[in-house]
Motif scaffolding. Structure first.
Motif: not given
Lengths: 126, 139
Positions: A47-49, A117-118, A125-126, B61-66
């Motif tokens: 959701q956040w991404a 960059d972020i 999808n990670g 950055s990734s689900p793990e980072g979250f």
């Protein structure tokens, strides 16, 4: 003279206006983010991404980091030109202030690059 | 026509202006403290931007980072750093909004109204910081 060359807008009136417009943008962003987090207490990465990689949100975030950069530049300039002066610091004040101001400007620009960059590296999808 | 003399004389006069007001020797009104805290919180925020970007970066950055950002809120050192950053932000925004309202001509007619809005801003900021404290340490 030495003070104006390091100000953002090179004019007090310009700096005054930029400070207020940037404050407005940052306040709007803060209200949005706080509201979003309060309304989504069970927030997931997906959701956040998804939210942050949507183009309108990237634009809002980029506008905010640019506002932070301008606002910080003007604010730090005010503080440095008020306190790092010959009267308060001594004869080397101008040299010391220029070093601090250039360091402040460098950090500000690095913040902007980091944020870009972020924002442009988000993988839903990670 | 201006000669070089005019240009050289002016800055010299500027530099020798006496300072008659020694701020350290007088007692300051609440408006001064609200203003000084606005500056102090602004300088803190200059560095806190790095904290916010770091949290933002890790969370995206990734689900793990979250998940690591969520887990970090249980670490006392991280809690204190994030609390300091958010408390400075809360105060700075409240004091800044007071300035924006004054720029529109509201509450800048007398020292009395300035003092009242300074008290109000301080009160609102304390409530906002209390909410931040509750969110980080209690929730």
């Amino acid at each position: 003279m030495v003070t104006t060359v390091t100000s953002l807008g090179r004019s007090g009136l310009s700096d005054w206006l930029i400070q207020r417009v940037s404050a407005f943008v940052m306040t709007a962003y803060l209200i949005f983010i706080v509201g979003y987090l309060v309304m989504n207490p069970e927030l997931t990465y997906a959701q956040w991404a998804q939210l942050n990689q949507a183009l309108p949100m990237r634009m809002f975030s980029l506008l905010t980091i640019l506002s932070i950069a301008a606002h910080a530049w003007i604010g730090m300039w005010c503080v440095l030109t008020d306190y790092v002066t010959v009267r308060l610091v001594g004869p080397k004040a101008t040299a010391i202030r220029i070093v601090f101001q250039l360091g402040m400007i460098a950090i500000t620009l690095l913040y902007v690059i980091w944020a870009i960059d972020i924002l442009w590296g988000i993988q839903v999808n990670g | 026509m201006y000669s070089d003399n005019h240009i050289k004389v002016l800055p010299a006069v500027d530099n020798k202006r006496p300072v008659n007001l020694d701020i350290g020797s007088i007692s300051l009104p609440i408006t001064s403290y609200v203003s000084i805290l606005h500056r102090v919180s602004g300088v803190i925020l200059f560095f806190a931007v790095a904290v916010f970007l770091w949290l933002f970066d890790a969370s995206l950055s990734s689900p793990e980072g979250f998940e690591s950002v969520k887990a970090m809120f249980a670490n006392p050192v991280c809690q204190v750093i994030v609390w300091g950053s958010l408390a400075a932000l809360a105060y700075h925004v409240v004091a800044g909004v007071r300035h924006l309202i004054m720029d529109f001509g509201v509450g800048e007619d007398s020292f009395e109204s300035g003092r009242n809005s300074a008290r109000l801003a301080l009160g609102v900021a304390i409530v906002a910081i209390a909410l931040v404290t509750g969110w980080i340490f209690l929730w």
